[in-house]
Write an enzyme that holds these catalytic residues in place. Structure first.
Site, short mmCIF file in Angstrom:
data_model
loop_
_atom_site.label_atom_id
_atom_site.label_comp_id
_atom_site.label_asym_id
_atom_site.label_seq_id
_atom_site.Cartn_x
_atom_site.Cartn_y
_atom_site.Cartn_z
N CYS A 14 0.85 -1.19 0.00
CA CYS A 14 0.00 0.00 0.00
C CYS A 14 0.88 1.24 0.00
O CYS A 14 2.11 1.15 0.04
CB CYS A 14 -0.95 0.02 1.20
N CYS A 80 45.83 -14.94 -19.64
CA CYS A 80 46.03 -15.92 -18.57
C CYS A 80 44.96 -15.73 -17.52
O CYS A 80 44.16 -14.80 -17.58
CB CYS A 80 47.43 -15.77 -17.95
N CYS A 83 44.64 -12.32 -15.86
CA CYS A 83 43.81 -11.30 -16.53
C CYS A 83 42.36 -11.39 -16.06
O CYS A 83 41.73 -10.38 -15.74
CB CYS A 83 43.88 -11.48 -18.04
N ASP A 493 6.59 32.31 -30.68
CA ASP A 493 7.63 32.74 -31.60
C ASP A 493 7.08 32.58 -33.01
O ASP A 493 6.31 31.65 -33.28
CB ASP A 493 8.88 31.87 -31.39
N ASP A 686 10.85 27.32 -30.88
CA ASP A 686 11.54 26.14 -31.41
C ASP A 686 13.04 26.34 -31.59
O ASP A 686 13.75 25.41 -31.96
CB ASP A 686 10.93 25.70 -32.74
N ASP A 690 15.14 30.96 -28.47
CA ASP A 690 13.91 30.96 -27.65
C ASP A 690 14.15 30.38 -26.27
O ASP A 690 13.29 30.51 -25.39
CB ASP A 690 12.80 30.14 -28.35
#
Length: 803
Positions: A14, A80, A83, A493, A686, A690
């Site tokens: 809940c 090896c 590594c 705009d 856009d 802006d």
């Protein structure tokens, strides 16, 4: 180093569980957390990644889980066992990694980690930093999608198990209803007491085990939740009946309350099953978006086409997309053309034609032709990933009203326990009938459900932001979702928002051959007006210009096919000694129609005038008209000269316009309009210029065809270049806010009315259990009604837009 993670949380029953986890995590130094019960997720910000183990331990200690995911990498370069040991040690030490197993002989690394902490790309970088090569060995597109699929499988299995348990519980409980009918005087006989015990016991301790587990974890962490109420109420009824059976023997028949506890557990379990299904439905938007990303891509590698995991695609790769396939990543079309279905990404209902040079979105469906594209953005930088991140961020937020709900939920269960105890004592004192007093107290415990309160806000937010995203409206956060419906004024705009964003040739007074020569000269210029003239003669063969000279602020001149050509304003022609026709006005380069006019002179004579205009988007008049109908004022702002701005404003019937405004000045216009109107002011734009105004406005709205800067700054992003979506964004905000208010109303009503009725004895425990289950289902069902929301525009014009 700061770390942001999104953890799936399992085991919450809940809203109190979510509140408890949030409180515990926020008590940790340098940790900020928000836990969403509806999403079953936690958004956590750590000031240091070293705090992650403490956070995970806190979640575990409270009795909840966060799951795990496994990634498999193919490793190259190991020479090896040393590594593999070194690599194993490094991977095991990474934040969020639970275990790492590097196998030298198989050249593989299996990494088990906390979901979403390390991405496949970051793990690969860590491995390569040690000097080894790494390639994701799984066929999945990403770890996040794997996590989604794994979680869906777990949820499906859990749902199936819950259905089986509820079905068995119902079968065991059904005969006990006979006891209820007998107690009501509708039947002359009762079930034997021993049979009631046999039927009720598995329901109480097998089906009801989840409530006991949840209650124990809550009590262990010194808190209380719904499980405490259910476990307490049903246990009281069950054990009191067991006491009567032990003391009275078979004479207890007709005096037991086994059916009450069994019916409560059955009804609440059924309610939880339906609640889980509804909750998954509210989350469908994220699931659909994540499912868009293909698992593989056809990539040109090593001189041939290869099928690779999408995670292995790099920027600049060349990909092939066949008919019916999804575009794997964002890219630009290199060859081919096709109609793409982008509906799930942009909300555009019709397929959109894409040709060479056009941008395409990862996740779009290729409907007609074979495409070859160049990958431009991959991984988390892709549009699809950004869309998912925006939707997830909005869905994880909390509305201001939720803060009040959280405070109520924090004290809700203890208060209900006190009311139930008071009810028991008062009834027993008045009636001297412990059985009757117990039933009233159990009814109080069972009807009180904090789940509906906890789901009221997040369920609406998740559904509202999800349906908005389906229709191309991305809402950044909950604050925006709340504020958008209060917008009273909008500043648009001009260029690229209400207009197409590029000029076209509106009229030409000369001959076609003269226009062809002018367009040929314009090949040497990248000015928008030059592009408009070139597009006007598309398909025509244009000779190359020579001896080109550009005069800034005046025009361009040069040689084309043996002719001297000059294009520009009257001052350019005057400087060249070329007279204008008698009817021309030398001091004017712009008419009342908003078009910019340039003269064309060939071989020393003015031959024609070109009117170039940035035309309105076809959807703009309807967009402004819709806003006007709703009493929202619309203004225009532009850096253009007064004449074209005034022309656009008059044509659309705007409330006002600001012309000759520099980018920095747009912020001042937003502030000025805010002082004029009684309400919120939004900015719609856009471009990069802006961005400051988008940030300064109460709500910033970016057109999806615009720049990334504008989209990142804005509060709302419209994935289509359709200004009608502005009104739709306001609509979905209002619809979601109404749903939140309705949900909270119903959640409070169930408890405010139900608890007193139960305390006064007007509700049996069985009806109380049904009402408790119904409260959560009502809230979720009301939220799911938002999925029926549709944009007001009857149809959307398919435009050749780019994201």
């Amino acid at each position: 180093m700061t770390m942001h993670i999104q953890l799936p949380i399992s085991g919450m029953s809940c809203a109190n569980c979510a509140s408890r986890i949030t409180t515990a995590l926020n008590k940790l130094d340098g940790v900020e957390a928000t836990v969403n019960f509806a999403l079953e997720q936690a958004a956590i910000e750590l000031s240091q990644d070293t705090q992650l183990p403490v956070v995970l331990e806190s979640i575990k200690s409270q009795g909840y889980d966060y799951g795990e995911e496994t990634l498999l990498f193919q490793i190259t370069g190991m020479t090896c066992a040393g590594c593999s040991a070194r690599l194993n040690k490094m991977l095991s030490a990474l934040p969020g990694v639970i275990s790492a197993d590097v196998n030298f002989s198989l050249e593989q690394a299996r990494i088990t980690q906390v979901p979403g902490v390390q991405s496949p790309a970051s793990l690969r970088e860590q491995i390569e930093a040690l000097g080894f090569g790494a390639q994701l060995a799984q066929g999945s597109a990403s770890a996040r999608r794997q996590q989604l699929l794994a979680r869906e499988e777990q949820e499906s299995a859990a749902a199936h198990k819950a259905l089986v348990q509820v079905s068995i519980s119902a079968l065991l409980t059904l005969p006990l209803l006979v006891g209820m009918l007998a107690m009501a005087g509708l039947l002359p006989w009762h079930l034997p007491a021993w049979l009631e015990l046999v039927l009720a016991t598995p329901v109480q301790f097998w089906i009801g085990a989840r409530f006991y587990r949840g209650a124990w974890l809550a009590i262990k962490n010194r808190s209380a939740n719904m499980d405490v109420l259910v476990a307490t109420g049903t246990s009281a009824a069950y054990f009191y009946s067991l006491y009567l059976l032990a003391t009275l023997g078979m004479a207890a028949s007709g005096k037991l309350y086994f059916e009450a506890s069994a019916i409560i557990i059955t009804l609440i379990s059924l309610g939880k099953l339906l609640e889980a299904r509804a909750r998954r439905s509210t989350q469908s938007a994220i699931r659909e978006l994540m499912a868009l990303r293909p698992e593989s891509a056809t990539v040109w590698r090593g001189g041939e086409w290869q099928s690779l995991s999408v995670d292995e695609v790099l920027r600049g790769d060349r990909l092939r997309v066949l008919v019916g396939e999804r575009v794997p990543v964002d890219g630009k079309i290199v060859s081919g053309e096709s109609e793409l279905d982008e509906s799930i990404l942009t909300g555009e209902s019709l397929p959109v034609l894409r040709t060479p040079g056009d941008n395409v979105l990862g996740g779009a469906i290729n409907r007609s032709g074979v495409l070859e594209i160049e990958a431009t953005t991959v991984g988390e930088d892709s549009s699809l990933s950004k869309i998912i991140a925006l939707v997830e961020n909005a869905q994880m937020g909390k509305a201001p009203l939720q803060q009040l709900v959280d405070k109520v939920s924090a004290v809700f269960v203890p208060v209900v326990m006190v009311i139930a105890l008071f009810t028991l004592l008062v009834w027993y004192a008045i009636t001297n009938d412990f059985g009757q007093a117990l039933l009233a107290a159990v009814a109080v415990l069972v009807i009180a459900c904090p789940c509906a309160l906890g789901l009221a806000t997040p369920a609406a937010i998740v559904t509202g932001t999800g349906v908005a995203a389906r229709h191309g409206i991305l809402i950044k956060d909950v604050d925006t979702l709340q504020k958008a419906h209060g917008i009273k004024a909008l500043i648009f705009d001009k260029t690229g928002t209400l207009t197409q964003g590029r000029p076209v040739l509106a009229s030409w007074s000369g001959s076609e051959e003269q226009l062809r020569l002018a367009a040929a000269l314009q090949q040497a210029s990248e000015h928008p007006l030059a592009l408009a003239m070139r597009e006007a003669v598309q398909g025509a063969s244009l000779p190359q210009p020579d001896e080109v000279e550009v005069r800034v602020g005046a025009g361009i001149l040069g040689k084309v096919a043996g002719h001297s050509v000059a294009i520009g304003n009257p001052s350019l022609l005057a400087a060249l000694g070329i007279p204008l026709p008698a009817q021309a006005e030398p001091d004017s380069d712009s008419g009342n129609d908003g078009a910019t006019r340039v003269w064309v002179a060939i071989d020393g004579a003015a031959v024609g005038i070109a009117a170039l205009a940035d035309t309105l988007r076809p959807e703009s008049p309807a967009a402004i008209a819709t806003l006007r109908q709703r009493g929202i004022a619309s203004w225009l702002v532009s850096g253009d000269a007064p004449a074209p701005v005034a022309h656009i404003a008059a044509k659309l019937g705007l409330d006002g316009a600001f012309d000759s405004v520099l980018p920095a000045g747009k912020v001042e216009k937003v502030e000025a309009l805010r002082n004029q109107v009684d309400g919120l002011v939004a900015m719609v734009g856009d471009g990069v210029n802006d961005a400051p105004a988008l940030a300064a406005a109460d709500v910033g709205i970016a057109m999806g065809s615009g720049s990334d800067v504008a989209m990142e700054t804005a509060s709302i992003t419209l994935m289509r270049s359709d200004p009608r979506l502005v009104a739709d964004a306001i609509d979905i905000s209002a619809a979601t806010w109404r749903t939140i208010q309705q949900n909270l109303f119903w959640a409070f009503v169930f408890n405010i009315i139900g608890i007193p009725l139960a305390a006064l004895g007007y509700l049996s425990p069985e009806l109380a259990g049904a009402a408790m289950a119904l409260s959560s289902i009502t809230v979720l069902s009301n939220s799911l009604l938002l999925k029926r929301w549709q944009p007001k525009a009857a149809s959307h014009v398919s435009t050749h837009s780019h994201v």
